[in-house]
Each structure stands twice: as C-alpha cells, then as structure tokens.
Design an enzyme around this catalytic site. Sequence first.
Site, PDB file in Angstrom:
ATOM      1  CB  SER A 276      -8.126   0.886   6.126  1.00  0.00           C
ATOM      2  OG  SER A 276      -8.952   1.913   6.259  1.00  0.00           O
TER       3      SER A 276
ATOM      4  CE  LYS B 158      -4.300   2.186   2.857  1.00  0.00           C
ATOM      5  NZ  LYS B 158      -4.980   1.314   4.139  1.00  0.00           N
TER       6      LYS B 158
ATOM      7  CB  SER C 197      -7.573   3.561   3.441  1.00  0.00           C
ATOM      8  OG  SER C 197      -7.185   2.711   4.152  1.00  0.00           O
TER       9      SER C 197
END
Length: 609
Positions: free
Chosen positions: A176, A78, A152
């Site tokens: 997330s 990420k 996210s």
Amino acid sequence: MLPTILDIATLADGYRSGRFTPIDVIEAVIERRAAWPDKAAWITELADSELRKAAAALVAAGAARADQPLWGIPFAVKDNIDCAGVETTAACPAFGYQPEADAFVVARLKAAGAILVGKTNLDQFATGLNGTRSPYGAPRSVFDARYISGGSSSGSAVVVGSGQVSFALGTDTAGSGRIPAAFNNLVGVKPSRGLLSSTGMVPACRSLDCITVLAGTAGDADLVRRVAEGYDAADVYSRSMKAKPLPTRGLRFGVLAGAEREFYGDTEVEALYDAAIARLEALGGTAVPIDYAPFRECALLLYGGPWVAERLAAIEDFVGEHADAMDPTVRTIVQGANGKTAVDAFRGDYALEAYRQRTDAEWAKMDVLLLPTAPTTYTVEAMQADPITLNSNLGRYTNFVNLLDCSAIAIPAGFRADGIPGGVTLIGPAFVDSALAALADRLHRAESWGMGRDTDAALPAASALAVPTEGLIPIAVVGAHLSGMPLNGQLTTPRGTFIKSCRTSGDYRLYALPNTTPPKPGLIHAPGFGGKGLEVEIWALTPAAFGEFVNNIPAPLGVGKVTLDDGSVVTGFLCEPYAIEGAREITDLGGWRAYIAELKAQAPALQAG
C-alpha cells in the site's frame, strides 16, 4: 518561485537562502489544495487559519535548529494514523474517533519542524491496493483521472504527486505504500518492520504493518524515515535499527525470468522493467535470473491464509456491530476470517517458514531483488467492475515483502505511451534500509522521470544519497579515468565503486598535457584563483586496489588532497607544476569531457582540410 513539486531539499535551501519562508510555502499549499480538482484525496483538511498560524509560529521562533531537519516542510498523514485533535476514520465514518495524542511517528515529525496539512483518503481499513474502496470517493492518478491512484495510501500519493505537500505518510501491509508511488511517479519507502512505531495507527495486520513515506526523491523519503524511526516501548513490534550494508561493488540483483514474468498483457510496463534492469547493469550491477515462484506462492498466504484473521482482530468489535457500514468489498475480505482457527494459524506459520527456506535459497544468489512495483494498472471503472481479481493482480510483486521481513523502496521507471507511469521496486533483507535507499537514488537518477506530475523536474542534487563506502578509499579522477574514458577500466576492473559526479572548488586550473597517450590532463592547485570549479568523479577502491592503482600512476601525475565544491577534501589526481610548460590551459571549458568533445568536433574539419 516555488517548484511544482515541493521537495524537501529545495524548500530547505530556499529557507536557508531567504528566497522564501514557511509562510510563503503554506500560502502556496493553501492555494494548490483549493485548486486541485481531485477532492477525494483528502478526508480532513486543516483550516487555512491553522496552517497560517503554524507557519507564523515557526518563523517567530527563529531559524531552524539542528534538531529541526524538517523545519517548515508541509506534510500529510493517511487517515488511519492519529493526529491529535483531528478525527481518525480509516475511511469509515462510523468508525471515526477523536485522538487526544499524535501517533508516535507524527509527534517526531512535528518535533522536527514539519507542518501538518491534513489527513488523506485510503482504501477503507487499509484493505486494498487500488484506492477505490472509500466512501469519501476514489482518488485518481495525477496523470489521468480515468485511472486509479493505487492504494491503500491513495490520497497520500495524490497530494504529494500533485505538489500540495512535500511528503506524506502511508501504511503498507501488502504494497500500500509502494503501488501508489508507482502510479503517481513517486518514491515510496517501505521500511523494515518495526523501524517506524505503529503506536497510534489503526492496524490492518498488526504483525506485518509498516508506516511508509511517499516523496519525490529517495533522499527526501529516506530523511523522513530516519526522522520518524525510533524504538517505542509502547509498540510490542517496535525494533531498533541494526543497520546492514549492501555490497559496494559486484552487486547481484535478482530479476524475473521465464513464466514468472507476468504483466497481464501490459507489454509497455514490461519494457519499462527491462529498461530498469539495463540501467542497474550500467551502474555496475549483475542481473541474476531467479525463481520467483516461492515468493509468489508465499504472497498468497496474506489473503488466502490465516493472516486475513488479523484484519478481523484489528476491528472485530466494530465489524460485529457495524458491518453494514463497511465498504462491501472490504467487508467481504475481513469477514473471510470467520471460521479461521488456531490450527489454521499454526499451519499458516509452518507454511511461511517453508517458503522462507525456499526463498532463502534464492537470496543466496542475490543481494537485492529488482521487481516491477505493479505489473500493470487499471481504470477506476475496470477496478470497480472486478475489484477482487484486479486488486490481486496489482499485488503480484508486493504481497510477500512484509511476510518475509524485507525492506523495500519503490522508484519511478518511466511512462507508457499514454502517459501513465510505471515503477520498479528494490527489495532487500531487513535493516538494509539506508544502503537500499542509496542504491535506489542512483537508479532513479540514472534516467530522471521527474517527480510526481512534474515530469521535467531535475532531481535536486542536495537530495542525493551517498553510496556507503565502509572499508573503501575514495579518489577523485579528472581525466582519462572518468566514466567512458580510455582508462576507466583501471577503476572498474578491480570493482571500484562509482560514488558521484561533482566539481572541485574554484582553486584549481586544468591543462591538456602534451605528448600523452591516451591524452591526459594536469590538475594544478592554484589557491585564490577563484574559478568555477572543474568536473571530477569520485570513485572508491579497496585498500589493496587503491595501493596498486596509485603505484601505477606515471609522472608527472601523482595524488594529493583535492578540495571539492562542498568544502570536503578527498584524495585525487594532481600534476607537478613543471609539466604544464607549453601545455594548453583548458580551465575555461569546465572539465576534461568538454575538451575531448572539442577535439572530436575539430577532427572532421582537420581531415577535410
């Protein structure tokens, strides 16, 4: 041929057997990455030449060493976690910087032999649960491009669920790392706070953030978690594992009840949750209705209380100078910290401790909590039309977890009629991570939904996690004590723990003993026989229950040491050789279940005759 989902267990087995090499896998990764239509999943893709070079270097250095459990495994990170030489943007181009070093966890994964493929998209500054708050685009569900991927850690879920990498790192403050797993038919491990160092990560709420793992199976995700974890003196929130067990029998799991069961009209996701409850009961758990209200109310502190100020603290200088460069929704949330005071922070802390007392009263009733990962999902269009309210709905069952210092693992739970997946999450106290992963693995395997977009994929046996059996004695059963057979109650009544189904080595023969009620088999050790092995189940009992169980075994049966197909040895049922005189050998059927099924099939014909 490589599987659709590049699970670690299958790749590792392929490398050992020589069916393929990391070079072959990286070529497939390059091809799949280019072919996948959702280009919003990636922010930075490492060049094809770099990937080929990394794979070739691994192969040139020789086979995997003992300290390289992720040798040749492709992964993604990420883009709020640093990778040396690759820009970190946190999905905000104006914020981007070039890190000189890998984040602590990335360095550990690379040292274990994993190959970095690129950096993935996210809700900007990890603020959101939906995946639409990024100038790089909105990654979509791997099942339907109309729907959100979840956030996210949006891009991380998409690149795993589509088969472009084996696993990906995400982060989790409010859910997330769990919501995207649910929306893409994946497993999402949210470790206990501090187990994975946050050095080299752009924080959202620094005191609560956790780096997470998204993968196809609990075994794969737990392996990555164990490789990545470790105490880091550079991270003031780093903690060493202080492993705690879960009950191996009589597990109590909390479930939603009454008005707290909120699915925002999504009756199909509610049905998936109820089916998961039934599966966990079938595995021996006891469902305990709990009052979810204090957990839900505690969750409101994350955005409605002073913790929103941590989001501003993480990027305060940037916000002061470049607020106009931020996503409007993210900017609104982060700037909501303006005006928060130290007094508010103390009051928030007092409120949290009050909720902790109330939730502790509920924890006294249960060992783990089973919740829907998300109560429903939404289209991208709907989410963009009402970004605050719908995002809040998604976090109804996730936002409290880090505030209350829990561990969690999200697993698939099936599909709605329109093909959109739902998920459930097992939540436990801090440091039960290993035991929680083993329980989640059993629940995931109870009714397989595949991995990612490959809904027909069988979960690899090699990725299965063993149930912890501290203080218990395992025993192999071969006949009437198998699950669902007449004598299985002799194992379940004393709260025996089912461990796994497996097979013996090839050195055993099986006979149907005559004149036994209920019918019983005789397992005979036959060294050098060279068969295919026979079906057995492994159960575990307390020493007292084991002693009573063995004492009640009638002749000609007894216990001895049985070798399994993986070479391990366990106590199990064996038969005195004299007893098989005149008995029918049923070794070729592969196990007692097949023999019983044959008898049942013959019964109607015999009655008709």
